[in-house]
Structures are given as C-alpha cells and as structure tokens.
Design a protein around this motif. Structure first.
Motif, PDB file in Angstrom:
ATOM      1  N   THR A   1      40.096  33.538  34.721  1.00  0.00           N
ATOM      2  CA  THR A   1      39.303  34.764  34.641  1.00  0.00           C
ATOM      3  C   THR A   1      38.411  34.782  35.870  1.00  0.00           C
ATOM      4  O   THR A   1      37.565  33.911  36.042  1.00  0.00           O
ATOM      5  CB  THR A   1      38.449  34.816  33.358  1.00  0.00           C
ATOM      6  N   ILE A   2      38.646  35.743  36.732  1.00  0.00           N
ATOM      7  CA  ILE A   2      37.915  35.858  37.989  1.00  0.00           C
ATOM      8  C   ILE A   2      37.096  37.140  37.935  1.00  0.00           C
ATOM      9  O   ILE A   2      37.658  38.243  37.884  1.00  0.00           O
ATOM     10  CB  ILE A   2      38.867  35.893  39.203  1.00  0.00           C
ATOM     11  N   GLN A   3      35.794  36.966  37.942  1.00  0.00           N
ATOM     12  CA  GLN A   3      34.863  38.091  37.879  1.00  0.00           C
ATOM     13  C   GLN A   3      35.250  39.067  36.767  1.00  0.00           C
ATOM     14  O   GLN A   3      35.336  40.278  36.970  1.00  0.00           O
ATOM     15  CB  GLN A   3      34.766  38.772  39.241  1.00  0.00           C
ATOM     16  N   GLY A   4      35.531  38.503  35.587  1.00  0.00           N
ATOM     17  CA  GLY A   4      35.840  39.292  34.404  1.00  0.00           C
ATOM     18  C   GLY A   4      37.264  39.810  34.311  1.00  0.00           C
ATOM     19  O   GLY A   4      37.616  40.486  33.353  1.00  0.00           O
ATOM     20  N   MET A   5      38.100  39.473  35.281  1.00  0.00           N
ATOM     21  CA  MET A   5      39.479  39.969  35.293  1.00  0.00           C
ATOM     22  C   MET A   5      40.454  38.819  35.032  1.00  0.00           C
ATOM     23  O   MET A   5      40.359  37.758  35.649  1.00  0.00           O
ATOM     24  CB  MET A   5      39.789  40.604  36.651  1.00  0.00           C
ATOM     25  N   ALA A   6      41.397  39.035  34.109  1.00  0.00           N
ATOM     26  CA  ALA A   6      42.419  38.024  33.812  1.00  0.00           C
ATOM     27  C   ALA A   6      43.408  37.950  34.967  1.00  0.00           C
ATOM     28  O   ALA A   6      43.914  38.973  35.430  1.00  0.00           O
ATOM     29  CB  ALA A   6      43.139  38.364  32.513  1.00  0.00           C
TER      30      ALA A   6
END
Length: 120
Positions: free
Chosen positions: A36-41
């Motif tokens: 999860t990168i800055q809220g993105m899967a």
C-alpha cells in the motif's frame, strides 16, 4: 516458506524459488508482494539472490519471467518495484525489464527508495 505455499494454493501472488539450472540449487526468490503506497494498493515485483549469484543475469531472467506472467496470465496492467536508491544493480534489473522510475520516496518512513513502474 509455509506462507508462500499457502498463498500459492489460494491463487494469491507470492514468491517463487529461483533455481540455478546447471546445479539445480536454490539461489534465491522472485515474486510478488502486496503493498500500500500512499493509500493505493499496488503489487510489487521483487527478487533476492544469494550474493554469489549477483551480476550473472539470474535476477533479470527471473524478473522478466514474473513480469510476463503477471501481465499475460494474471491480466495485470501495472507492477511496481521498490528499490533502495543506492542499489544500482537492482535498478539495472528493473530497467532491463521495462520499469521506469515514477518517484522517489521514503519507505517505512526511513528508507529512500525509487518506485519503478511497468505498465502493460
């Protein structure tokens, strides 16, 4: 190892063994890590080899095979690789595999990494 086998049985992305074809020895692993990168899967393609096998093309061969599998069999359209900014050898592997630097960031709040991306 158990966790990888369970993920495989459940058809979830996981790590696979990298075997030296000449010696039939386990030399590392290559596969996928959910991130999860800055809220993105995201799905990360990663690889680790025993140091004796660095610089011999094994990581590149394994990473290309896994990217091909992800795009052709898993029907993914995007993969990332998080690589420490000083790790020039891994950056070269990613670039040979068609990954491009999208951004540099702190991973885990402390490690400077480049986020390399491949798009189908």
């Amino acid at each position: 190892m158990e966790q990888c086998m369970l993920k495989s049985k459940n058809n979830e992305p996981s790590l696979l063994a990298v075997i030296d074809k000449k010696s039939n020895q386990l030399i590392g692993s290559c596969g996928f890590f959910p991130q999860t990168i800055q809220g993105m899967a995201e799905l990360e393609l990663g690889y680790r080899l025993l140091t004796h096998y660095w610089g011999k093309g094994f990581a590149t061969e394994a990473a290309i095979a896994m990217k091909t599998y992800a795009f052709n069999e898993m029907d993914l359209t995007r993969l990332i690789s998080l690589i420490e900014t000083e790790n020039i050898a891994s950056i070269r592997v990613a670039e040979k595999n068609g990954f491009k630097l999208e951004k540099t960031m702190l991973y885990d709040g402390r490690i400077s990494v480049g986020m390399y991306v491949a798009i189908r």
